[in-house]
Design a protein around this motif. Structure first.
Motif, PDB file in Angstrom:
ATOM      1  N   ILE A 153       0.825  -1.095   0.049  1.00  0.00           N
ATOM      2  CA  ILE A 153      -0.011   0.012  -0.072  1.00  0.00           C
ATOM      3  C   ILE A 153       0.797   1.392   0.132  1.00  0.00           C
ATOM      4  O   ILE A 153       1.729   1.606   0.758  1.00  0.00           O
ATOM      5  CB  ILE A 153      -0.850  -0.001   1.106  1.00  0.00           C
ATOM      6  N   PRO A 154       0.802   1.786  -1.039  1.00  0.00           N
ATOM      7  CA  PRO A 154       1.546   3.132  -1.139  1.00  0.00           C
ATOM      8  C   PRO A 154       1.490   3.768   0.119  1.00  0.00           C
ATOM      9  O   PRO A 154       0.405   4.242   0.934  1.00  0.00           O
ATOM     10  CB  PRO A 154       1.014   4.196  -2.146  1.00  0.00           C
ATOM     11  N   GLU A 155       2.517   4.412   1.013  1.00  0.00           N
ATOM     12  CA  GLU A 155       2.625   5.173   2.051  1.00  0.00           C
ATOM     13  C   GLU A 155       2.971   4.346   3.266  1.00  0.00           C
ATOM     14  O   GLU A 155       3.650   4.473   4.170  1.00  0.00           O
ATOM     15  CB  GLU A 155       1.573   6.255   2.382  1.00  0.00           C
ATOM     16  N   PHE A 191      -7.881  -1.034  -0.030  1.00  0.00           N
ATOM     17  CA  PHE A 191      -8.792  -1.356  -1.189  1.00  0.00           C
ATOM     18  C   PHE A 191      -8.521  -0.883  -2.562  1.00  0.00           C
ATOM     19  O   PHE A 191      -8.681  -1.334  -3.539  1.00  0.00           O
ATOM     20  CB  PHE A 191     -10.594  -1.239  -0.866  1.00  0.00           C
ATOM     21  N   TYR A 192      -8.384   0.619  -2.456  1.00  0.00           N
ATOM     22  CA  TYR A 192      -8.494   1.336  -3.637  1.00  0.00           C
ATOM     23  C   TYR A 192      -6.837   1.276  -4.264  1.00  0.00           C
ATOM     24  O   TYR A 192      -6.897   1.161  -5.452  1.00  0.00           O
ATOM     25  CB  TYR A 192      -8.789   2.675  -3.378  1.00  0.00           C
ATOM     26  N   ASP A 193      -5.823   1.223  -3.487  1.00  0.00           N
ATOM     27  CA  ASP A 193      -4.464   1.578  -4.017  1.00  0.00           C
ATOM     28  C   ASP A 193      -3.677   0.287  -3.541  1.00  0.00           C
ATOM     29  O   ASP A 193      -2.275   0.221  -3.898  1.00  0.00           O
ATOM     30  CB  ASP A 193      -3.766   2.715  -3.353  1.00  0.00           C
ATOM     31  N   GLY A 229       1.135  -8.403  -8.521  1.00  0.00           N
ATOM     32  CA  GLY A 229       0.951  -7.279  -9.620  1.00  0.00           C
ATOM     33  C   GLY A 229      -0.110  -6.602  -9.763  1.00  0.00           C
ATOM     34  O   GLY A 229      -0.174  -5.402 -10.117  1.00  0.00           O
ATOM     35  N   GLN A 230      -1.250  -7.015  -9.320  1.00  0.00           N
ATOM     36  CA  GLN A 230      -2.525  -6.578  -9.511  1.00  0.00           C
ATOM     37  C   GLN A 230      -3.252  -5.765  -8.503  1.00  0.00           C
ATOM     38  O   GLN A 230      -2.977  -6.171  -7.487  1.00  0.00           O
ATOM     39  CB  GLN A 230      -3.519  -7.519 -10.267  1.00  0.00           C
ATOM     40  N   LYS A 231      -3.999  -4.911  -8.762  1.00  0.00           N
ATOM     41  CA  LYS A 231      -4.912  -3.972  -7.684  1.00  0.00           C
ATOM     42  C   LYS A 231      -5.802  -4.812  -6.957  1.00  0.00           C
ATOM     43  O   LYS A 231      -6.580  -5.557  -7.858  1.00  0.00           O
ATOM     44  CB  LYS A 231      -5.349  -2.567  -8.259  1.00  0.00           C
ATOM     45  N   ILE A 232      -6.043  -4.699  -5.884  1.00  0.00           N
ATOM     46  CA  ILE A 232      -7.004  -5.408  -5.208  1.00  0.00           C
ATOM     47  C   ILE A 232      -8.419  -5.212  -5.496  1.00  0.00           C
ATOM     48  O   ILE A 232      -9.258  -6.275  -5.830  1.00  0.00           O
ATOM     49  CB  ILE A 232      -7.005  -4.957  -3.576  1.00  0.00           C
ATOM     50  N   GLN A 233      -8.773  -4.124  -5.814  1.00  0.00           N
ATOM     51  CA  GLN A 233     -10.067  -3.688  -6.280  1.00  0.00           C
ATOM     52  C   GLN A 233     -10.199  -4.478  -7.625  1.00  0.00           C
ATOM     53  O   GLN A 233     -11.478  -4.714  -7.954  1.00  0.00           O
ATOM     54  CB  GLN A 233     -10.516  -2.340  -6.276  1.00  0.00           C
ATOM     55  N   ASP A 234      -9.499  -4.889  -8.471  1.00  0.00           N
ATOM     56  CA  ASP A 234      -9.555  -5.301  -9.660  1.00  0.00           C
ATOM     57  C   ASP A 234      -9.811  -6.862  -9.556  1.00  0.00           C
ATOM     58  O   ASP A 234     -10.283  -7.577 -10.277  1.00  0.00           O
ATOM     59  CB  ASP A 234      -8.446  -4.928 -10.864  1.00  0.00           C
TER      60      ASP A 234
END
Ligand code: A2H
Length: 253
Positions: free
Chosen positions: A178-180, A216-218, A228-233
């Protein structure tokens, strides 16, 4: 909560031999402790199962999955969702006090640990989910706080008869970035907010709010088929795959 029913992913945590005394009468059957989660994409990072020592659970026979252990309330809900042979009906095979399940060895889907253990958590609510929680200390501040409590307090382990080898080898696993917050977001916020224990409720609520939406979003998966894929996807696909492979099912309340 909101308008409609809440959908949970129900994770089947299979009890391994030797069964604890309270499950001995089911010796030749498959027994699952079932845990309700909102985060199926984190199951790669499971390190243990949480049980409340003072909650009374029940065992009942399901149509397709052997014996389930959960609260009576959850069993009743499941009986209305096609888990038993007669709609709305379930037969209580036994009542089990949580403390008698502690130390049970479990096999659970996706995690890198071949065997994990049922451990005590004192903040579990009887009126939510199944009363059984699967623990992902990398991404859940509650789970991380409870695991640290057990790891740093030998007297706490002793009180519930938990052996060192059921707790000490289990470290949070980096499973999503998660960024940050980095790749162990629960550890990051626990440290940042200087959380002291699982009873630090106010800070833990704050910690949960900090990581939950952002995850969830990032959040991006670091492991598994959807790496390598985003959670929401991929969240829904991952849930579908877990179900197809027999490790989970859907539960509403
Ligand atoms: B979650 P909501 Cl990685 N008592 O799963 C206390 N907590 C319970 C519970 C109970 N009876 N039943 C379920 N839960 C937990 C994973 C996870 C979860 C992560 C991060 C956050 C998170 C691994 N533990 O939840 O009140 C379960 O933990 C943050 C809310 O229905 C379940 O999802 O919204 C979540 O709380 C359900 O909470």
């Amino acid at each position: 909560e909101g308008a409609g029913p809440q959908e949970y992913t129900l994770i089947k945590m299979e009890v391994l031999e030797p069964y604890p005394k309270c499950l001995k009468s089911f010796k030749d059957k498959k027994v699952n402790l079932v845990a309700a989660t909102l985060r199926p994409e984190t199951m790669y990072g499971q390190t243990n199962c949480w049980i409340h020592p003072e909650i009374t659970y029940i065992a009942f026979e399901t149509l397709k999955d052997g014996i389930f252990v959960c609260t009576r309330r959850a069993a009743r809900n499941m009986a209305y969702q096609g888990f038993t042979d007669k709609d709305g009906e379930f037969k209580v095979l036994s009542e089990i006090l949580g403390q008698d399940l502690l130390g049970a060895a479990l096999k659970t889907p996706l995690t890198s640990y071949a065997k994990i253990y049922a451990l005590p958590m004192l903040t579990i609510r009887e009126d939510k989910g199944t009363g059984i929680v699967t623990s992902v200390p990398s991404d859940s501040p509650d789970d991380y706080a409870a695991l640290v409590d057990l790891q740093k307090k030998p007297a706490f382990r002793e009180k519930y008869g938990i052996k060192d080898e059921m707790v000490m080898p289990f470290k949070p696993v980096p499973i999503l970035e998660i960024p940050e917050f980095g790749n162990l977001s629960a550890v990051y916020v626990y440290d940042q907010l200087k959380i002291q224990s699982q009873n630090d409720r106010e800070k833990l609520t704050q910690a949960k709010d900090m990581v939950y939406l952002k995850g969830f979003y990032d959040g991006v998966l670091l492991v598994g088929e959807f790496k390598g894929q985003k959670i929401q996807d991929v969240k829904k696909n991952l849930q579908t795959q877990l179900i197809k492979e027999g490790g989970a099912t859907i539960y509403y309340e």
